[in-house]
Scaffold this active site. Structure first.
Site, short mmCIF file in Angstrom:
data_model
loop_
_atom_site.label_atom_id
_atom_site.label_comp_id
_atom_site.label_asym_id
_atom_site.label_seq_id
_atom_site.Cartn_x
_atom_site.Cartn_y
_atom_site.Cartn_z
N LYS A 43 -0.86 15.53 -9.84
CA LYS A 43 0.02 15.42 -10.84
C LYS A 43 1.29 16.29 -11.71
O LYS A 43 1.82 16.47 -12.07
CB LYS A 43 -0.60 15.22 -12.00
N SER A 77 0.06 13.61 -15.77
CA SER A 77 -1.00 13.56 -16.29
C SER A 77 -1.02 14.93 -17.07
O SER A 77 -0.71 15.52 -16.32
CB SER A 77 -2.41 13.08 -15.55
N ILE A 124 -6.94 7.53 -21.17
CA ILE A 124 -6.39 6.26 -21.67
C ILE A 124 -7.72 5.80 -21.30
O ILE A 124 -7.79 5.74 -19.95
CB ILE A 124 -5.16 6.10 -20.82
N ASN A 168 4.00 4.84 -11.50
CA ASN A 168 2.57 4.77 -11.83
C ASN A 168 2.00 4.60 -11.30
O ASN A 168 0.64 4.72 -11.30
CB ASN A 168 2.79 2.96 -13.01
N TYR A 186 -6.48 15.62 -8.10
CA TYR A 186 -5.66 14.88 -8.34
C TYR A 186 -5.18 15.67 -9.06
O TYR A 186 -3.60 15.36 -9.92
CB TYR A 186 -6.69 14.45 -9.57
N ASN A 237 0.78 -1.37 -0.13
CA ASN A 237 0.35 -0.13 0.25
C ASN A 237 1.05 1.04 -0.19
O ASN A 237 1.34 1.87 1.29
CB ASN A 237 -0.99 -0.63 1.25
N1 LIG Z 1 -5.59 5.88 -17.48
C1 LIG Z 1 -5.89 7.36 -17.71
O1 LIG Z 1 -6.51 7.92 -18.43
C2 LIG Z 1 -4.82 8.42 -17.31
C3 LIG Z 1 -4.32 9.61 -17.94
C4 LIG Z 1 -3.48 10.12 -16.86
C5 LIG Z 1 -3.14 9.29 -15.51
N2 LIG Z 1 -2.69 8.46 -15.33
C6 LIG Z 1 -1.62 7.83 -14.22
O2 LIG Z 1 -1.67 6.76 -15.05
C7 LIG Z 1 -1.02 5.60 -13.32
C8 LIG Z 1 -1.56 4.68 -14.27
O3 LIG Z 1 -3.31 4.87 -14.30
P1 LIG Z 1 -4.33 3.73 -14.96
O4 LIG Z 1 -5.01 4.37 -15.97
O5 LIG Z 1 -3.18 2.62 -15.17
O6 LIG Z 1 -4.53 3.72 -13.38
P2 LIG Z 1 -5.60 2.12 -12.82
O7 LIG Z 1 -6.82 2.39 -11.82
O8 LIG Z 1 -5.99 1.05 -14.37
O9 LIG Z 1 -4.63 1.08 -12.74
C9 LIG Z 1 -3.76 2.03 -10.90
C10 LIG Z 1 -3.25 1.06 -10.50
O10 LIG Z 1 -3.04 1.37 -8.94
C11 LIG Z 1 -2.71 0.64 -8.01
N3 LIG Z 1 -3.06 1.22 -7.27
C12 LIG Z 1 -4.00 2.54 -6.12
N4 LIG Z 1 -3.67 2.64 -5.07
C13 LIG Z 1 -2.51 2.02 -4.90
C14 LIG Z 1 -2.27 1.97 -3.86
N5 LIG Z 1 -1.86 2.59 -2.64
N6 LIG Z 1 -1.01 1.49 -2.83
C15 LIG Z 1 -0.69 0.71 -4.25
N7 LIG Z 1 -0.71 0.25 -6.09
C16 LIG Z 1 -2.22 0.92 -5.16
C17 LIG Z 1 -4.42 -0.04 -8.55
O11 LIG Z 1 -4.48 -1.17 -7.64
C18 LIG Z 1 -4.35 -0.39 -9.86
O12 LIG Z 1 -3.62 -1.72 -10.53
C19 LIG Z 1 -1.53 6.45 -12.51
O13 LIG Z 1 -0.56 7.52 -11.90
C20 LIG Z 1 -3.01 7.25 -12.95
O14 LIG Z 1 -3.22 8.36 -12.50
C21 LIG Z 1 -3.69 7.66 -16.31
#
Ligand SMILES: NC(=O)c1ccc[n+]([C@@H]2O[C@H](COP(=O)([O-])OP(=O)(O)OC[C@H]3O[C@@H](n4cnc5c(N)ncnc54)[C@H](O)[C@@H]3O)[C@@H](O)[C@H]2O)c1
Length: 255
Positions: free
Chosen positions: A166, A148, A195, A96, A162, A69
């Protein structure tokens, strides 16, 4: 294979160890798969240990799942120690893991603030602080932090905290990049636009549609399209990139 150095395959990660956080799904899982395909051994960390284990079963015996965590600094530190002990080195850290709950500014609470800052920003900071001595001892490394588009231009989805986390990551990364460059450690950020992952499940559909309409490429990105940029930054070929931010957003914002 030819001995001609100009024929050497690019972006290979053979003999490298990559710690990928939030690897159970989404961009993290795509990154773990991509880095493994390039030859890296993978430490797949997530609060969702079952998800991380499922990914590791898919990748095979060059990967191992770690439960953490990352909202807790002691778990960030313990994770780096466990990965260094298991693999003997850490060459690549992909920061990530992240969450993106929305909350209108008027009703956001102190708990919302603390949770978002701790998971999205503080975890990246202390994972970097703990991993850098390991990388320094090895002669260098690569750190890739997920920011992001919201951290570049602000949120369009009622996610002000958020977007603050970022944006913080961008400046923290630039600052640390200067401090650790002499140790051979390169620190860069990737800033995705929308994404297709689970993180969007709580976001309002009408606003997501409006965002998509503004993207010149007229679609959302795939996790693999972010992972490909991360793989470049993790590789030897990114050797003159540090303190940079790479937008992967279909042209949504051009900064
Ligand atoms: N998907 C998008 O549109 C997008 C856009 C910009 C930035 N991002 C960034 O990309 C990264 C990945 O996002 P995603 O879209 O794959 O999200 P997602 O929700 O699909 O995956 C996030 C992962 O992080 C894990 N996680 C969350 N809290 C946690 C904690 N306290 N400790 C350990 N693990 C933890 C979750 O269990 C999950 O597996 C993030 O940092 C997000 O902010 C995503």
């Amino acid at each position: 294979m030819s001995d001609d150095p100009s024929m050497k395959p690019m972006f290979r990660l053979d003999h490298k160890v990559a710690l990928v956080t939030g690897a159970a799904r989404g961009i993290g899982a795509a990154t773990a798969r991509t880095l493994a395909r390039q030859g890296a051994r993978i430490a797949a960390a997530d609060i969702d240990f079952e998800g991380a284990k499922a990914l590791v079963r898919e990748i095979g015996n060059r990967a191992q799942a770690f439960a953490a965590n990352l909202a807790k600094v002691e778990e960030c530190r313990a994770l780096v120690a466990a990965v260094a002990e298991r693999f003997g080195r850490i060459d690549i850290l992909v920061n990530n893991a992240g969450i993106c709950p929305t909350q209108p500014f008027g009703t956001a609470t102190e708990a919302d603030w603390d949770t978002l800052m701790n998971v999205n920003a503080r975890s990246q900071y202390f994972l970097m602080q703990t991993v850098c001595p390991v990388m320094k001892k090895q002669g260098g490394g690569r750190i890739i932090n997920l920011s992001s588009a919201a951290g570049r231009v602000g949120s369009v989805l009622n996610a002000s905290i958020y977007s603050g986390t970022k944006a913080a990551i961008l400046m923290i990364s630039k600052s640390i990049a200067r401090e650790v460059a002499g140790d051979g450690i390169l620190v860069n950020c990737v800033a995705p636009g929308p994404i297709k992952t689970d993180i969007q499940r709580n976001l309002p559909a009408d606003r997501l549609k409006a965002a998509c309409d503004q993207i010149p490429l007229k679609r959302f990105g795939e996790p693999e399209e972010v992972a490909a940029v991360i793989a470049f930054l993790a590789s030897d070929e990114s050797s003159f990139c540090t303190g940079a931010t790479f937008d992967v957003n279909g042209g949504w914002f051009m900064l």
